[in-house]
Design a protein around this motif. Sequence first.
Motif, mmCIF file in Angstrom:
data_model
loop_
_atom_site.group_PDB
_atom_site.id
_atom_site.type_symbol
_atom_site.label_atom_id
_atom_site.label_comp_id
_atom_site.label_asym_id
_atom_site.label_seq_id
_atom_site.Cartn_x
_atom_site.Cartn_y
_atom_site.Cartn_z
ATOM 1 N N GLU A 91 0.820 -1.199 0.000
ATOM 2 C CA GLU A 91 0.000 0.000 0.000
ATOM 3 C C GLU A 91 0.858 1.254 0.000
ATOM 4 O O GLU A 91 0.514 2.262 -0.618
ATOM 5 C CB GLU A 91 -0.877 -0.026 1.255
ATOM 6 C CG GLU A 91 -1.907 1.045 1.250
ATOM 7 C CD GLU A 91 -2.827 0.901 2.451
ATOM 8 O OE1 GLU A 91 -3.519 -0.123 2.526
ATOM 9 O OE2 GLU A 91 -2.840 1.819 3.294
ATOM 10 N N THR A 95 0.491 4.449 -2.528
ATOM 11 C CA THR A 95 0.384 5.820 -2.027
ATOM 12 C C THR A 95 1.429 6.712 -2.691
ATOM 13 O O THR A 95 1.118 7.811 -3.155
ATOM 14 C CB THR A 95 0.604 5.844 -0.499
ATOM 15 O OG1 THR A 95 -0.383 5.027 0.129
ATOM 16 C CG2 THR A 95 0.530 7.262 0.049
ATOM 17 N N LEU A 141 -15.009 4.141 0.767
ATOM 18 C CA LEU A 141 -14.102 5.043 1.465
ATOM 19 C C LEU A 141 -14.862 5.603 2.657
ATOM 20 O O LEU A 141 -15.804 6.370 2.493
ATOM 21 C CB LEU A 141 -13.644 6.172 0.528
ATOM 22 C CG LEU A 141 -12.537 7.089 1.049
ATOM 23 C CD1 LEU A 141 -11.291 6.310 1.459
ATOM 24 C CD2 LEU A 141 -12.162 8.111 -0.026
ATOM 25 N N ARG A 150 -11.486 1.340 2.775
ATOM 26 C CA ARG A 150 -10.456 2.208 3.366
ATOM 27 C C ARG A 150 -11.106 3.148 4.366
ATOM 28 O O ARG A 150 -12.256 3.533 4.226
ATOM 29 C CB ARG A 150 -9.739 3.038 2.301
ATOM 30 C CG ARG A 150 -8.760 2.206 1.489
ATOM 31 C CD ARG A 150 -7.917 3.086 0.607
ATOM 32 N NE ARG A 150 -7.022 3.917 1.375
ATOM 33 C CZ ARG A 150 -5.884 3.490 1.933
ATOM 34 N NH1 ARG A 150 -5.510 2.244 1.795
ATOM 35 N NH2 ARG A 150 -5.132 4.315 2.619
ATOM 36 N N HIS A 151 -10.306 3.524 5.349
ATOM 37 C CA HIS A 151 -10.822 4.340 6.437
ATOM 38 C C HIS A 151 -9.989 5.616 6.546
ATOM 39 O O HIS A 151 -8.776 5.550 6.719
ATOM 40 C CB HIS A 151 -10.718 3.529 7.738
ATOM 41 C CG HIS A 151 -11.408 4.138 8.893
ATOM 42 N ND1 HIS A 151 -11.341 3.632 10.158
ATOM 43 C CD2 HIS A 151 -12.190 5.243 8.983
ATOM 44 C CE1 HIS A 151 -12.056 4.368 10.977
ATOM 45 N NE2 HIS A 151 -12.570 5.361 10.294
ATOM 46 N N VAL A 152 -10.628 6.749 6.417
ATOM 47 C CA VAL A 152 -9.956 8.034 6.646
ATOM 48 C C VAL A 152 -10.505 8.576 7.954
ATOM 49 O O VAL A 152 -11.680 8.909 8.049
ATOM 50 C CB VAL A 152 -10.232 9.034 5.510
ATOM 51 C CG1 VAL A 152 -9.586 10.387 5.818
ATOM 52 C CG2 VAL A 152 -9.720 8.489 4.180
ATOM 53 N N VAL A 162 -3.318 14.243 5.326
ATOM 54 C CA VAL A 162 -4.538 13.491 5.020
ATOM 55 C C VAL A 162 -4.917 13.849 3.595
ATOM 56 O O VAL A 162 -5.273 14.984 3.312
ATOM 57 C CB VAL A 162 -5.682 13.852 5.980
ATOM 58 C CG1 VAL A 162 -6.952 13.102 5.592
ATOM 59 C CG2 VAL A 162 -5.299 13.541 7.416
ATOM 60 N N PHE A 188 -7.183 13.102 0.455
ATOM 61 C CA PHE A 188 -8.400 12.458 -0.027
ATOM 62 C C PHE A 188 -8.186 11.760 -1.360
ATOM 63 O O PHE A 188 -8.599 10.620 -1.547
ATOM 64 C CB PHE A 188 -9.523 13.488 -0.178
ATOM 65 C CG PHE A 188 -9.955 14.115 1.107
ATOM 66 C CD1 PHE A 188 -9.721 13.490 2.325
ATOM 67 C CD2 PHE A 188 -10.595 15.344 1.113
ATOM 68 C CE1 PHE A 188 -10.122 14.064 3.516
ATOM 69 C CE2 PHE A 188 -11.006 15.929 2.301
ATOM 70 C CZ PHE A 188 -10.765 15.295 3.496
ATOM 71 N N ASN A 202 -6.317 8.486 -1.262
ATOM 72 C CA ASN A 202 -7.152 7.397 -0.748
ATOM 73 C C ASN A 202 -8.083 6.832 -1.814
ATOM 74 O O ASN A 202 -8.229 5.618 -1.943
ATOM 75 C CB ASN A 202 -7.947 7.871 0.465
ATOM 76 C CG ASN A 202 -7.131 7.774 1.730
ATOM 77 O OD1 ASN A 202 -6.934 6.677 2.250
ATOM 78 N ND2 ASN A 202 -6.621 8.890 2.208
ATOM 79 N N ILE A 243 -5.989 4.794 -4.301
ATOM 80 C CA ILE A 243 -5.646 3.449 -3.811
ATOM 81 C C ILE A 243 -6.818 2.506 -4.070
ATOM 82 O O ILE A 243 -6.637 1.367 -4.511
ATOM 83 C CB ILE A 243 -5.275 3.483 -2.318
ATOM 84 C CG1 ILE A 243 -3.975 4.264 -2.132
ATOM 85 C CG2 ILE A 243 -5.120 2.057 -1.769
ATOM 86 C CD1 ILE A 243 -3.620 4.537 -0.687
#
Lengths: 218, 218
Positions: free
Chosen positions: A8, A12, A174, A190-192, B192, B194, B197, B200
Motif C-alpha cells: 500500500e 500511495t 471510502l 479504506r478508512h480516513v 490526510v 483524499f 485514498n 488506492i
Amino acid sequence: MKVYKISEATITRLSIYSRFLKQLLNEQLKTVSSGEIAKGVGVSSAQVRKDLAYFGEFGMRGVGYKVDELYGYIIKILGLNHAWNTIIIGAGKLGSALALYQGFIDRGFRIKAILDIEKKIIGTHMMNIQVDTIDTLAHKVQENDISIGILTVPADAAQEVTDQLVAAGIKAILNFSPKVLKVPDNVILRHVDFSVNLEILSFNLTHDKYMFPFRIDS
Amino acid sequence: MKVYKISEATITRLSIYSRFLKQLLNEQLKTVSSGEIAKGVGVSSAQVRKDLAYFGEFGMRGVGYKVDELYGYIIKILGLNHAWNTIIIGAGKLGSALALYQGFIDRGFRIKAILDIEKKIIGTHMMNIQVDTIDTLAHKVQENDISIGILTVPADAAQEVTDQLVAAGIKAILNFSPKVLKVPDNVILRHVDFSVNLEILSFNLTHDKYMFPFRIDS
DNA sequence: GACTGTGAAGCCATTCACAGCT
DNA sequence: AGCTGTGAATGGCTTCACAGTC
C-alpha cells in the motif's frame, strides 16, 4: 511468471509521484531523474526506482524518465485512465465538501449521486446533483454503474449504510466515519479517520520522537 | 533503561482501541480480553497485547483488562488527558466541516481560531468563532497557545501558509491540502490526502488483491 | 482453564551498493 | 559521467507459541 505483491505504501507514493509529474508536465519539463522526483516528494531515490520497477522499466540509464511517458504509465497503473462513478452517503458539511472537491473531479472520479436522511437537505442541489433519500441507494448504485461509495454519515449509522452499499453490489468503500466497519472479503474498504490523525499528533507532541523511555506505570 | 521505538501503526491502533473501550464503558462492561478488543476492531489479539505491552503491564493474567483503567491509560499515552488548542486555516467547506466536527471536541481538541483570505467569509461565525484574516495568524497562535494547525487551503497556498505557521511557532500541522509540504525537523507534520485514498481504491479495483502478475509493458 | 506478556521466528519494506546501459 | 534497475543486506512490524500468573 514473476508475481509481485505491491504494498500500500508503494501505491500511495505512486499517487504522489503522479501529482508531482503533472506539475512538471505543466512546466514543460521533458525528463526527470529518480533523484529529482525523490527530492520533490520527500522520499529516497532508491525508493522511487524500486516503486517503479515493480511495474516495468520506464527509465533510460544515464538520462532518467520521460515525464509525459512516466505520467501516463502511472495513471494507467493506478487505474485512472478511465472514470470511476461514485456515490456519497451523507450530505452534511463533510459530504458537501467532498462533493465539491476539485481534486476528485480532476482525477476522473465522478459523483453520480448524493444521499441523506435529513428531510430538509433532500431535494437541495450540490453541483448539479439533487440530494436524494437513502432508500434510493440500491437503485442509484445499479442505475449509474457505481463502483465506489463514500461514507460521511455519523458513526452510529455507518455499519447499516455499509450493509446497504454491500447489498447493492458496491465494490469499494471510502469510510470517513469514526467507526470500524465490517465488509465481506470481496469489498475493498479504506478508512480516513480525522480524529486518529489528530491523536497521532497529540501522541507525538506529548512524547517527542516516538521514543518511550520508560513504561507508563513506572 | 529500556527504550522503545513506537511505530505509527501502534499509535493508530491505540486510538482505535480507545474508541472501542469508550463504547464498552458506555455499556457498563467491567473487563475485556485482548481477544475481544481484537475482534471489535479487526486485528489479532497478539497485536493488541504487543501494542499495550510497549507501555506497561495493564492486564491481569487469566482475566483480561479492566475497561476503565485501560481506557484511562491509553488516553494518557495518547496525550489526551488535557486539551489541545488548534487553529484552522481555510474556512471553505472542508474547514467548516472540521470546525463543526464533534469527534474533535469529544477528544479534547479545541478550535481557537479560523482564518481565511476570502473577504466574504471573513467576519462570519462558525460555532462561536469569528473567521478572521490570515494576517492575524502569528498573533492568534501565540495569544491562544496553539500547538496544532489544521490546513484546508488550496494546494497552491499550502506551503506559504505552512511557512507562516512554522514562523509563528506552531508545533504540529495536519495538512488536508493535496501538496507535499516541507517543514523543519522540529515541526510534526501529517498529511490526510483524499485523492490518494480514492486512488488506492482505484488501483485495487483495477488490479485485484495487490498482485501484479506481469509488468505493465509486457 | 483462561488470558497476559514476551522472546523468537517469520515476513515485509526500505536502503545499500553496484553492475549495466546511454 | 550519469542514472537506472536490482540482488543483497538491513531494519522494522507482525505473528507464533508458550511460560507465567490468576
